[in-house]
Structures are given as C-alpha cells and as structure tokens.
Design an enzyme around this catalytic site. Structure first.
Site, PDB file in Angstrom:
ATOM      1  CG  ASP A 207      49.491 -63.392 -70.207  1.00 42.17           C
ATOM      2  OD1 ASP A 207      48.655 -62.951 -69.675  1.00 42.17           O
ATOM      3  OD2 ASP A 207      49.289 -63.434 -71.561  1.00 42.17           O
ATOM      4  CG  PHE A 233      51.428 -56.233 -69.601  1.00 40.64           C
ATOM      5  CD1 PHE A 233      50.267 -55.208 -69.121  1.00 40.64           C
ATOM      6  CD2 PHE A 233      51.025 -57.273 -70.559  1.00 40.64           C
ATOM      7  CE1 PHE A 233      49.201 -55.570 -70.084  1.00 40.64           C
ATOM      8  CE2 PHE A 233      49.937 -57.290 -71.024  1.00 40.64           C
ATOM      9  CZ  PHE A 233      48.867 -56.279 -70.739  1.00 40.64           C
ATOM     10  CG  HIS A 251      45.632 -55.002 -81.096  1.00 45.99           C
ATOM     11  ND1 HIS A 251      44.775 -55.506 -81.999  1.00 45.99           N
ATOM     12  CD2 HIS A 251      45.755 -55.675 -79.930  1.00 45.99           C
ATOM     13  CE1 HIS A 251      44.544 -56.579 -81.729  1.00 45.99           C
ATOM     14  NE2 HIS A 251      45.112 -56.898 -80.346  1.00 45.99           N
TER      15      HIS A 251
END
Length: 341
Positions: A207, A233, A251
């Site tokens: 992350d 990413f 999402h």
C-alpha cells in the site's frame, strides 16, 4: 409545522418517503452520540437520560431526544421507566469491545460524506463525482493533503473491515505454502487474519508508504512471515506472489483504473497464481442489500461503483484473468477467485 403523514394507504406511502428523507438526521444523531462515547457510559447498564448526560457531560433533554429516535432503529433501547440501555448494535459503538465500530461510524458520518451527498442534485445533470466538485480534487488526492483525514480514513477502514477479516479469511481454503500479497491492504488486518489461519504462508502488505507504516502485522502469530512494500498499484505491485488479494479495492475505481490495477497484478503474479477479489456483488431485484447503499458512497465520493457478477467477470476477463468461482461469505462481500490466463 404539520408534517404528519396521516392514515390510510396514501399516508403510509408519505410516511415511507419521509423515512427516506429523515435519513440525514438519523446519521447525524448517530454521529453525535458516537463522538461523545455515549455507549461507553452505558456499559454498566441502563441509565436515566439526565444521569447519562451528567456522566458524559452532555445536555440531558437533547440526549433523550436523540436516543429516543435511535432506539426506533435498534440502536439503544428505551425501557419502561424511561432509562436507556444498549442493544447489540449499540454495544458495537463502545470503544472497548472486540470488533468495535466506533471509529468506523465516526468516519462514515464525516462532513466529507454529507457534503458530497448534497451534490447528487448536480451530479444527475453533469455526471461528475460530487466530491470532486465540492473539494476541487479526487477523494484520495484530498487525503494526501490532510494527514488527519488520512489517519481517520485508515482507522475507520480498519474498524469497519476488522470484523469481516476473520470471517472472509475462514471462508477460503488457501494453499499450504506460498506468498500472499495484499494489494492496497491498508494496515494489514486482512493479511494478518490470513497468515494467522495459515501458518505455512508468508505475506506482503502492499500500500502507500504512510499507510503501511501504521501496519497491524507485528504480532506473535505472524512473526517472521511478513514484510511491507510501498508503491502505487496503478504502476506495479510486488512480483512473484502466489495469491494476490484485492479486498474492497475494485469498487473504488472505474473500469479503466481497475484494469490498470489488475494488469499490474497480471504482470507480477507467479505462474499458476491466484487472484482473490473480495467485494460486494450487486444482486438483481428490488430487495435491500448493503451493496446498494455502498454504491451511493462510491457515487458520491469516488469514481468507482459496485458491480454485478457479470460485470466482474467481464472486467477480470479483459485484464487477463478467468473467474473460477465465486464464494459467498457470512458478510456482505463475496470472494471472487480468478486465475491468470
């Protein structure tokens, strides 16, 4: 001001519309009692509103009115003597219980969401993301400019995801050995649950740097089996993993951005590797489902959306993955298992 819906069929329909319209006030009441940690003061049992207010340093009559309404939603309970106590839902508002939703509810009722939702009226004409219009930048860019908001986001997401991490990790049979890469894994609660249940696996938490710096992985159950890796990413992810996790990531983004993420994983994944996308799947029909409310948050603040099973299959297929199966869990999310092709 008379807003009484009346009786009969027409009155019932008006009442139904009013309940939807009152949602703003329900959320604001929930935020108020959560910020002031009212549930913590009820841990020892029900209290009269004035006594509860005295202990919490609040205004008794106002507190009673908020709790009375929340009790109609199963959050708190008003007893026959006028005292208020905790319900199972209200228990989760305590700060000292396992699976506490306290931080999550504070985050979900932030001003950024109220302000963004107010932009639906314009969004219906323009198609623009209300958050972008209100704040002049995309949601995640905004978090980069506000360290406190970033911390509240990370803490809130960890609180909301925490209760489902164990359930989702238990719902899937992971390989006995190998490396699991949690892409966009936040503070690592899900990866920790996976590694704890599967002692033969090692893991990588991927992350942004400021997020992985506050990781939750340093526990004895996972000792020596994890590391962190920071980056975007959209550009590249940790290579060579056997299982890649995407929990509530897709999402957040539109199809174009999702393809960038998925293709980065497709490039990095080891031969024979598996991708597990954990997300809500929009069901057909008119029945209530958590994903339909969640989709409005995506609409208000992000450029992503909740997707149907068919939409997930098409998206993953375009990125070079084949969906093997979809596993329902006891949470609102499903596990979409896909293989690189």
């Amino acid at each position: 001001m008379d807003v009484t819906p009346g009786t009969g069929h027409l009155g019932a329909l008006t009442a139904q519309l009013s309940e939807v319209a009152f949602g703003l006030f329900h959320a604001s009441a929930l935020r108020a009692v959560t910020v002031h940690r009212v549930a913590d003061h009820l841990a020892g049992g029900p209290l009269q509103p004035d006594e509860l207010a005295r202990r919490a340093g609040l205004h008794g009559p106002t507190l009673r009115r908020l709790l009375r309404m929340l009790a109609t939603r199963g959050v708190f309970q008003e007893h026959g003597d006028g005292a208020f106590g905790l319900t199972p839902s209200a228990e989760l508002l305590r700060t000292d219980v396992p699976g506490s939703a306290h931080s999550g509810m504070i985050w979900l009722t932030e001003e950024v969401f109220r302000r963004s939702a107010a932009g639906f009226e314009d969004a219906l004409r323009t198609g623009e993301t209300p958050f972008d219009a209100a704040y002049g930048m995309p949601f995640f860019d905004y978090l980069h400019t506000d360290a406190e908001a970033q911390t509240r986001f990370d803490t809130g997401m960890a609180a909301m995801s925490g209760p489902e991490d164990e359930v989702v990790a238990e719902a899937y049979t992971f390989p006995a050995t190998g490396t699991v890469v949690d892409v966009g894994g936040g503070r690592g609660g899900f990866l920790r649950a996976v590694l704890t249940r599967n002692p033969g696996l090692s893991g990588v938490l991927f992350d942004q740097e400021q997020t992985v710096a506050a990781h939750l992985l340093d526990v004895k159950e996972t000792a020596g089996r994890w590391r962190t890796d920071a980056g975007s990413f959209f550009e590249a992810v940790t290579p060579g993993g056997d299982v890649y996790l995407l929990k509530h990531i897709l999402h957040d983004w539109n199809d174009e951005d999702c393809l960038r993420i998925l293709r980065a994983i497709r490039t990095a994944i080891a031969p024979g590797g598996t991708l597990l996308a954990v997300d809500a799947i929009l069901p057909p029909g008119n029945d209530p489902h958590f994903s339909k409310g969640l989709d409005l948050i995506m609409l208000a603040c992000l450029r992503g959306r909740e997707r149907t099973e068919e939409e997930f299959r098409a998206l993953l297929g375009e990125a070079g993955f084949r969906v093997n199966r979809i596993i329902a869990t006891e949470t609102f999310a499903s596990i979409i298992e896909a293989a690189a092709i």
